[in-house]
Enzyme design. Structure first.
Site, PDB file in Angstrom:
ATOM      1  N   SER A   1       6.697  -7.395  -1.805  1.00  0.00           N
ATOM      2  CA  SER A   1       5.994  -6.585  -2.125  1.00  0.00           C
ATOM      3  C   SER A   1       6.262  -5.711  -0.350  1.00  0.00           C
ATOM      4  O   SER A   1       5.695  -6.819  -0.052  1.00  0.00           O
ATOM      5  CB  SER A   1       5.252  -6.079  -3.016  1.00  0.00           C
ATOM      6  OG  SER A   1       3.746  -5.602  -2.736  1.00  0.00           O
TER       7      SER A   1
ATOM      8  N   TYR B   1      -3.340  -7.859  -6.353  1.00  0.00           N
ATOM      9  CA  TYR B   1      -2.152  -7.928  -6.264  1.00  0.00           C
ATOM     10  C   TYR B   1      -1.793  -8.256  -4.507  1.00  0.00           C
ATOM     11  O   TYR B   1      -0.303  -9.177  -4.550  1.00  0.00           O
ATOM     12  CB  TYR B   1      -1.866  -6.281  -6.334  1.00  0.00           C
ATOM     13  CG  TYR B   1      -0.239  -6.286  -6.032  1.00  0.00           C
ATOM     14  CD1 TYR B   1       0.859  -6.788  -7.703  1.00  0.00           C
ATOM     15  CD2 TYR B   1       0.887  -4.953  -5.740  1.00  0.00           C
ATOM     16  CE1 TYR B   1       1.919  -6.043  -8.062  1.00  0.00           C
ATOM     17  CE2 TYR B   1       1.657  -5.204  -5.534  1.00  0.00           C
ATOM     18  CZ  TYR B   1       2.818  -5.741  -5.913  1.00  0.00           C
ATOM     19  OH  TYR B   1       4.103  -5.473  -6.077  1.00  0.00           O
TER      20      TYR B   1
END
Length: 262
Positions: free
Chosen positions: A145, A158
């Site tokens: 990501s 995250y």
């Protein structure tokens, strides 16, 4: 040159591929010739997804199991090896996010995100990697990501997991390169999916932010991931190892808002 990207005869296992970007990447692999194996957790979503793949004319099998459960992962990977064929490509796509400010996040929630987004890819890579190392061939793609590089409000767990996944990618590449196993990552930017539909409407502040923050001036289309996915799964990337390719329209390349001036 097309033979470099041909995946005919290869079995590709994509986790969390019953919808969204996982489905887009799996579809790309199937259209490049791979036999698809799709992992998911929900029977209803799996049935719907398999029908969608088959409508595209793709050869696909579905396996329901939790990637964070090592025993289930080991059992199902052995079944796939026996029932479908040797897994040549693994895409660790299954993931989750909890948007909670750090001061308000329970430790249990933090651990859950790390379990799915970091421990899950480790378990799957370990269990599939054993076969790949033995065969001296394999491709593993971890879906990282932009949060593998950047921080953002409310996504501490995250970002910690995706940062860890970046380094897991580099370490597995270091250990397994000698066995002709390539481990790389893809870092998607902001994409137009069903999940982002509510915030992509004209006038929504986040929609305006993404369009103006992205040098390409738009959200990504799931199909924008197809080329990178096929490349990292194919012979074309045999000497590419431990790399994270960010498919983000240029966001990570710049610190400022792109100018409209020529």
């Amino acid at each position: 040159m097309t033979h470099l990207f041909d995946l005919t005869g290869k079995v590709a296992l994509v986790t969390g591929a019953t919808h969204g970007l996982g489905m887009a990447m799996a579809t790309a692999l199937g259209k490049a010739g791979a036999t698809l194996v799709v992992n998911g957790n929900t029977p209803e979503k799996m049935e719907k997804a398999l029908e969608t793949y088959r409508q595209e004319g793709l050869d696909v099998k579905g396996y329901l199991f939790d990637v964070t459960n090592e025993e289930l992962a080991k059992e199902n990977i052995a079944r796939i090896e026996q029932e479908v064929g040797p897994i040549a490509i693994l895409v660790n796509n299954a993931g989750m996010i909890k948007r909670i400010p750090a001061l308000e996040m329970e430790v249990a929630d933090f651990r859950k995100v790390l379990d799915v987004d970091l421990t899950g890819p480790f378990i799957m890579s370990k269990q599939v990697g054993k076969y790949m190392v033995e065969r001296r061939a394999g491709k593993i793609i971890n879906i990282c990501s932009m949060m593998s590089e950047l921080g953002r409000d409310t996504v501490s767990a995250y970002a910690a997991a995706k940062g860890g996944l970046k380094m897991l990618t580099k370490n597995l590449a270091t250990e397994w390169a000698r066995y002709n196993v390539q481990v790389n990552g893809i870092g998607p930017g902001y994409f137009a999916t069903e999940q982002t539909a509510p915030i992509r409407v004209d006038g929504h502040p986040f929609n305006e932010f993404i369009i103006h923050r992205t040098p390409a001036g738009r959200w990504g289309d799931p199909e924008d991931l197809a080329g990178t996915t096929v490349f990292l799964s194919s012979k074309a990337s045999d000497f590419v190892n431990g790399q994270i390719i960010y498919v983000d329209g240029g966001i990570l390349a710049t610190i400022g808002k792109p100018s409209n001036e020529q």
